[in-house]
Design an enzyme around this catalytic site. Sequence first.
Site, short mmCIF file in Angstrom:
data_model
loop_
_atom_site.label_atom_id
_atom_site.label_comp_id
_atom_site.label_asym_id
_atom_site.label_seq_id
_atom_site.Cartn_x
_atom_site.Cartn_y
_atom_site.Cartn_z
N THR A 148 -7.39 -4.62 -3.14
CA THR A 148 -6.38 -4.38 -4.18
C THR A 148 -5.01 -4.35 -3.52
OG1 THR A 148 -6.86 -2.00 -4.04
CG2 THR A 148 -7.92 -3.24 -5.81
N LYS A 170 -12.70 -1.46 1.21
CA LYS A 170 -11.36 -1.63 0.65
C LYS A 170 -10.78 -0.25 0.39
CE LYS A 170 -9.93 -1.22 -2.98
NZ LYS A 170 -9.22 -0.06 -3.67
N THR A 181 -14.57 7.84 -0.26
CA THR A 181 -13.14 7.80 -0.52
C THR A 181 -12.60 6.40 -0.73
OG1 THR A 181 -12.76 7.79 1.86
CG2 THR A 181 -12.71 9.91 0.77
N GLU A 261 -1.15 2.76 2.23
CA GLU A 261 0.03 2.27 1.53
C GLU A 261 1.34 2.83 2.11
OE1 GLU A 261 -1.98 1.65 -2.89
OE2 GLU A 261 -0.89 3.49 -2.44
N ASN A 380 3.90 3.03 -5.05
CA ASN A 380 3.14 3.71 -6.10
C ASN A 380 3.96 3.94 -7.36
OD1 ASN A 380 0.27 4.54 -5.21
ND2 ASN A 380 1.55 4.79 -3.39
N SER A 385 0.74 0.06 -14.94
CA SER A 385 0.20 -0.79 -16.00
C SER A 385 1.30 -1.52 -16.75
CB SER A 385 -0.63 0.05 -16.96
OG SER A 385 0.15 1.10 -17.48
#
Length: 385
Positions: A148, A170, A181, A261, A380, A385
Site C-alpha cells: 500500500t 506489507k 501488526t 511512513e 497521513n 478517502s
Amino acid sequence: MSVTTPQGFAAAGVAVGLKSSGKPDVAVVVNRGPLKVGAAVFTSNRAKANPILWSQEVVRDGVVEAIVLNSGGANCFTGSFGFQTTHQTAEKAAELLDVSAGDILVCSTGLIGTGDEVFRAKVLAGTEQGIAELSADGGEAASLAIMTTDSRPKRSAVTKDGWSIGGMAKGAGMLAPGLATMLVVITTDAVLDAAQADAALRRATGRTFDRLDSDGCMSTNDQVTLMVSGASGITPDADAFAAALAEVCQDLAKQLQGDAEGSSHDITIEVVNAASEEDAVEVGRSVARNNLFKAAVFGNDPNWGRVLAAIGTTQAAFDPYDVDVWMNGVRVCSAGGPDAPREAVDLTPRATDLVIDLKVGVATATILTNDLTHDYVHENSAYSS
C-alpha cells in the site's frame, strides 16, 4: 527469496484496478501439499475487518489450502455486503482450485470503508486472474501486489538441512502490536501438524512483530499466516524450526521498521536488567510511543530526560533515580542524572540505539520504533478517502 522458496507453493500477483496507480493489487498463494496445514494470528483490535472475521473461522481446524490478499481497499466497516464480498472471494478461489471455501483465507488492506460493488467485482476478477497465473516463481509478484504505502516489497527466506521457510510482508503505517501488526504470509515445506505450526507462529510473532511499535496505531486488518506444505518430507527439531521461523519474522519486522511512513530514524530500544520480561517490554514500549522522545530523535537531540519521563508512566519495578541511559553508545544519563554531554552523541545516522538499564533484575527486551517526522504527518494527512 519469497513465499515460493519452500517446495509445494505457487503464487501470483496481478493488477485489476483496485489501485489508481495501476500497480498489482491482488495476490494469491496456494499450498500444493502434500500437507495443507495453516495457522494464523490476528489483530487484537476489537474493530476487525470482514476478512479477519472470515479468516478467524477458517483457521480454526488448522487446514488452509490458499490465501487471497488484496490491496487498494480494507473491506472494513462495509457491513454485511463486505462480509459477503469476502465470502464470495473464498468461494471463487475454492471453485477454481476445487477445494472447500472454508479452507481459503482472505486478507484486505487499504482505506477503511472501501468495499463497494466495484471493489467486489475487481477482487473477484483478481482472484480468478491470480489463480490462472499461479507459478512456482510467483512469490515476488505476490509481494508487490500487497503493498500500500510501502516504498518497497518485504521478502525473506531461510534454507536449512533439506527444508526452508519463506515469507512476505506489507506495512508502513499503523504498526503497533496486537498479536500481528501487518499482513504477513509465511510458508514452509517442513513437516508440522497444526498444533506445532500454531505454537511456533505464536512464539515467533510474540518476540518479533509484536515488538515492532512504529506509531502506536493498531490496524483493523492485521494478520500473520503460516502455511505448511510438508513437501520436503523432513520433520525438523522443534527448537530448530522455531529459531528459523523467528529469524524470518525478525528480518521482515526490521524491513517493516525501515520502511515506516516518513521516518528518518530506525530506533532500537533495548531495556536491560529489568525485574521481568514483561516489565522490560512495558518500559520499552512506553518510550516507543512517546511523541516527545520521537520528535527529539527526529531533531537529532539525545533528550534522555524524555526517556525517563516516559518510563516513569509505567508500572515496572525500578528506581527512577538509579537508571542509566545510553544513546548510540554514549551514556548520557547515569543513576538518573546527567552524564556525557549531549554533543557527544551523534544521531545523524538512521540507525539509533537506545539502551535503558533499570538495574533491578536480569530480564531484557527489545522494541523497534521510528522517529516522528514532518513527512509522517504529511503522508497521513494526505492519505485519505
